[in-house]
Write a protein that holds these residues in place. Structure first.
Motif: not given
Lengths: 256, 282
Positions: B1, B3, B6-7
């Motif tokens: 995954m 960044l 995720i953010e």
């Protein structure tokens, strides 16, 4: 003694090393009276069929397993368990998921009681060296497999070992990442001037990295063989001598 | 995954550089409403159906009073302080038992998970205790401790102890052996391995135990308050039913549901703070 002290450190001497396992009540010798010297700063690659004991050998060198007979000497001193002059890079990155990249890379130093500020400064240097300068604050779950393995490599380098032991370090990576990482390992080995013992099942990787290749016997009658890879560095995979070395290795395994 | 993936969720609805146009605001509002409805739509539908069915006489309003009446009863109870006393005594009972269970189960579980011999020796008796219903043991506790506070707190303590203890042991045992070996390679002592690898690794599992225990604490609280109590939210549920104050009965039930939700919410929030590294499933 003075000669030994002035010499570069990181010498591995294997003397009459034997190790067997009991599988289904049957004792199987994986290592039989192995003798070998790894020179300081050398890169030795160990290959062999599965079950030939290459990982076992590496784990004995690391001090994670005990041999049944014989000894391992590091710079003349017998190995008893793990030691600060050795670091291990496993097939899996083995990162602590609750620590950031920086936290993981400083882990080894902190365990050894080095103050956080100094540990972080050293760690940041190695995080940059493995090309993850922008990811120091990322968590392991946010990293790709190749990136995670780089973190593992940085963690091992940060404790500045004399000897790096690598157990199929790139075995879990895809082909493209693997080639990049092989180049990185060769570069790091050159820059850090460290002794490397690498276990792999990838013969091209062996030729790319090794000064010498140790082939462990597959069957009872076979003997242990050592092959010099005297190619200039950085190595070119498409060069004819490289290809010949790879083919010679393949022949050792009856594959060509 | 990556960044970015995720953010992203953190920015939904409060992205800084959104267009300030009317159309943009309308779209933003409808997106928010859509996401709210997809999450709470069924719950709202259920509550609406209750209200409507009860008001229109589809169901017996004497047994299922309209929600409005229940909320009014709840409000009256809170304002005149009658229910507040019940809440206070109930929180005291379940809170004391829960804290005691935490203080016993977590250290004991960490120890048992570490030392194999202890775990092996104690596991059979733990399994027997765990499978023995705490409610079935309540009469025994009453015999031993009397019908007062002690037996109530103890039965809740008993029931909350096991989920927490077993999850703590499990969490310790399931910590990746490869991580422990990695730490050993760097020369970590047993204590360091425990502090830096085992303990943080067991935290998510400990939280599973905490949340199970909190739920169990409320469950046993009500049961214990239904027997030989003259105060408490559980007592109020029974008492209101005896006196046929059905709205008050439902008000007390609603209160219990709210207590459960608040306890769970607090634990999830705490877990999010402590385990930012892992994904917490609320």
């Amino acid at each position: 003694m003075t000669i030994a002290q002035s010499a570069q450190r990181g010498e591995v001497s294997i003397r009459d090393l034997s190790k067997s396992f009991a599988i289904n009540g049957r004792s199987i010798n994986v290592l039989k009276s192995l003798n070998l010297d790894v020179k300081p700063g050398e890169c030795l690659v160990i290959v062999g069929a599965s079950g030939s004991g290459k990982t076992t050998l590496l784990r004995v060198l690391a001090g994670l397993e005990q041999a049944d007979g014989g000894r391992v000497l590091i710079d003349g001193a017998p190995v008893r368990g793990v030691g600060a002059e050795r670091a291990v890079i496993f097939q899996e990155p083995r990162l602590l998921p609750w620590l950031t990249v920086l936290g993981n890379v400083t882990f080894g130093l902190e365990v050894r009681g080095i103050a956080r500020a100094e540990a972080e400064e050293r760690a940041r240097g190695y995080i940059r060296l493995v090309g993850l300068g922008d990811f120091a604050d990322a968590y392991p779950r946010q990293l790709s497999g190749g990136m995670a393995q780089r973190v593992g490599i940085a963690r091992a380098l940060t404790v500045q070992p004399e000897i790096l032991l690598l157990d199929e370090p790139l075995g879990a990576l895809d082909a493209m990442t693997k080639i990049t990482m092989q180049e990185e390992l060769a570069r790091i080995w050159h820059e850090e001037n460290v002794t490397m013992v690498v276990v792999t099942h990838d013969l091209e990787e062996a030729v790319y990295l090794a000064d010498r290749v140790l082939i462990l016997p597959k069957e009872k009658g076979d003997t242990t063989r050592l092959i010099d890879v005297d190619l200039p560095r950085p190595r070119d995979r498409s060069e004819i001598r490289f290809v010949r070395h790879r083919e010679a290795l393949l022949r050792e395994f009856g594959l060509h | 995954m990556s960044l970015q993936q995720i953010e992203r969720p953190f920015f939904v609805g409060r992205e800084p550089h959104r267009q300030k146009s009317v159309a943009g605001l309308v779209r933003q509002a409808s997106e928010a409403a859509g996401s709210f409805l997809s999450r709470y739509g069924v719950l709202l539908g259920f509550l609406t159906l209750w209200q409507v069915a009860s008001s229109l006489g589809w169901i017996n309003a004497a047994v299922f009073p309209p929600l409005g009446t229940i909320v009014a009863a709840l409000w009256d109870g809170l304002v005149d302080g009658a229910l507040l006393d019940d809440i206070a005594i109930s929180l005291q009972r379940s809170g004391t038992a829960f804290v005691a269970a935490v203080l016993v189960a977590i250290p004991l579980g960490l120890f048992m998970g570490q030392v194999r011999a202890v775990e092996r020796a104690l596991d059979p008796i733990l399994q027997v205790f765990r499978q023995t219903s705490a409610l079935a043991l309540y009469p025994v506790f009453i015999l031993l401790l009397g019908l007062g506070e002690a037996s109530k707190v103890f039965v809740i303590f008993w029931a909350t102890l096991f989920p927490l203890l077993l999850n703590t042991i499990g969490g310790v045992k399931e910590v990746d052996k490869k991580l422990i070996e990695m730490a050993r390679v760097y020369g970590a002592s047993r204590l360091t391995v425990f502090r830096r690898v085992v303990l943080p690794g067991a935290v998510p599992s400990i939280f599973v135990g905490l949340r199970l225990s909190a739920t169990t604490a409320l469950l046993l609280l009500i049961a214990s308050e239904m027997i030989g109590a003259n105060k408490g939210v559980g007592f109020q549920v029974m008492n209101a039913q005896y006196n046929f104050q059905i709205p008050l009965m439902f008000a007390a039930i609603l209160l219990l549901a709210a207590l459960g939700l608040i306890a769970n919410f607090a634990l999830v929030a705490l877990q999010r703070r402590l385990c930012r590294w892992s994904e917490v499933i609320g």
